[in-house]
Design an enzyme around this catalytic site. Sequence first.
Site, mmCIF file in Angstrom:
data_model
loop_
_atom_site.group_PDB
_atom_site.id
_atom_site.type_symbol
_atom_site.label_atom_id
_atom_site.label_comp_id
_atom_site.label_asym_id
_atom_site.label_seq_id
_atom_site.Cartn_x
_atom_site.Cartn_y
_atom_site.Cartn_z
ATOM 1 C CD GLN A 169 8.014 -7.033 3.814
ATOM 2 O OE1 GLN A 169 7.251 -7.858 3.433
ATOM 3 N NE2 GLN A 169 8.595 -5.979 3.160
ATOM 4 N N GLY A 175 5.547 4.620 -8.748
ATOM 5 C CA GLY A 175 6.156 3.280 -9.037
ATOM 6 C C GLY A 175 5.200 2.037 -8.994
ATOM 7 C CG HIS A 176 3.335 0.764 -5.672
ATOM 8 N ND1 HIS A 176 3.305 1.808 -4.661
ATOM 9 C CD2 HIS A 176 3.832 -0.130 -4.843
ATOM 10 C CE1 HIS A 176 4.249 1.727 -3.312
ATOM 11 N NE2 HIS A 176 4.575 0.168 -3.614
ATOM 12 N N GLY A 192 0.873 -1.083 -0.129
ATOM 13 C CA GLY A 192 -0.175 0.004 0.005
ATOM 14 C C GLY A 192 0.795 1.161 0.000
ATOM 15 C CG LEU A 246 -1.062 1.966 -3.797
ATOM 16 C CD1 LEU A 246 -2.346 1.550 -4.668
ATOM 17 C CD2 LEU A 246 -0.025 0.655 -3.779
ATOM 18 C CG HIS A 247 5.352 5.499 -4.817
ATOM 19 N ND1 HIS A 247 5.916 4.737 -5.948
ATOM 20 C CD2 HIS A 247 5.542 4.598 -3.707
ATOM 21 C CE1 HIS A 247 6.691 3.801 -5.389
ATOM 22 N NE2 HIS A 247 6.619 3.673 -3.993
ATOM 23 C CB VAL A 271 8.870 5.283 -11.196
ATOM 24 C CG1 VAL A 271 7.898 6.571 -11.459
ATOM 25 C CG2 VAL A 271 8.249 3.996 -12.059
HETATM 26 O O1 PAF Z 1 8.254 -4.419 -1.871
HETATM 27 C C1 PAF Z 1 7.079 -4.435 -1.217
HETATM 28 O O2 PAF Z 1 6.140 -3.837 -1.131
HETATM 29 C C2 PAF Z 1 6.889 -5.931 -0.189
HETATM 30 O O3 PAF Z 1 8.392 -6.214 0.004
HETATM 31 C C3 PAF Z 1 6.339 -7.075 -0.939
HETATM 32 C C4 PAF Z 1 6.952 -7.646 -1.978
HETATM 33 C C5 PAF Z 1 4.929 -6.288 -1.044
HETATM 34 C C6 PAF Z 1 6.265 -8.215 0.114
HETATM 35 O O4 PAF Z 1 5.536 -7.894 1.321
#
Ligand code: PAF
Length: 285
Positions: free
Chosen positions: A67, A42-43, A37, A39-40, A182
């Site tokens: 993570q 790049g996404h 989420g 989001l920018h 990006v």
């Molecule tokens: O790059 C990310 O946003 C995260 O590391 C991912 C790949 C969605 C895994 O949680």
Amino acid sequence: MSSQDVITVIEDVAEMKAYSNALRKEGKSIALVPTMGALHEGHLSLMREGRKRADILVVSIFVNPTQFGPSEDYNKYMRDREGDLEKMKNIGVDAVFMPGPDEIYPPGFQTYVQVEELEKPLCGALRPGHFRGVATVVLKLFNIVKADVALFGQKDYQQWKIIERMARDLNLDIEILGLPIVREETGLAMSSRNAYLSDQDTQRALSLSRALLEVKSQFANGTCKTESLVDSGKRVLERASVEDVDYLEIRDGETLQNKHEATGGDVAAVAARVGGARLIDNIIL
Ligand code: PAF
């Protein structure tokens, strides 16, 4: 209302699997863009490419607790469900998978994926367990969404290589695509964590991409010793008063092994803390 404005939001694993299974039975291919989420552009560039690569485009939004280290920004990480859904309008996203943490890690969960060598250097050395968490959640997302192709940003270069390796090693029937970074017009790599930067920090953060460009231009001018190349990049960071540098290194673009002499295709990667943000960036030589 055009069909592009209608995005199916799915929060549970069983429903996501049923959605994908039904589409696959109809012979439809599925592209997945995994995100956390915030989001920018790049996404959104990954989504636009995903739209072209398959019949159905699924985006996952899940801030993955496994993570993040105990002292990292899991709680502070931006969560903006409505804002994210708004940004995805007109891209042609068919479904958004937004599970809660207990849906992905129910009580008793204890199975993890580790890509042993590729996760050791760079960010892996400084964020213990980070890539184990990434590989695990990405494999789970692949299994739940049953995508034919998944798209990742090359800004997280090590993550991209780890996921490619995992897919190869575990014989996954999925194509992994890494798309170019990006950047803002200033050269700053787009990142959800840029939101943590003050105006002054943003100016200092520009030195990361400038340091990498300096390394690349020294390499283009014939300098091959990685030590000299790295020094030239570090001088750019120093001049911008970016002192909290986790690493600036040149590594083999595939194996991420250390190099004494750089060759084309190697990656120069940097991670540094600027203000409240830990930023990463890289460039291919
Ligand atoms: O790059 C990310 O946003 C995260 O590391 C991912 C790949 C969605 C895994 O949680």
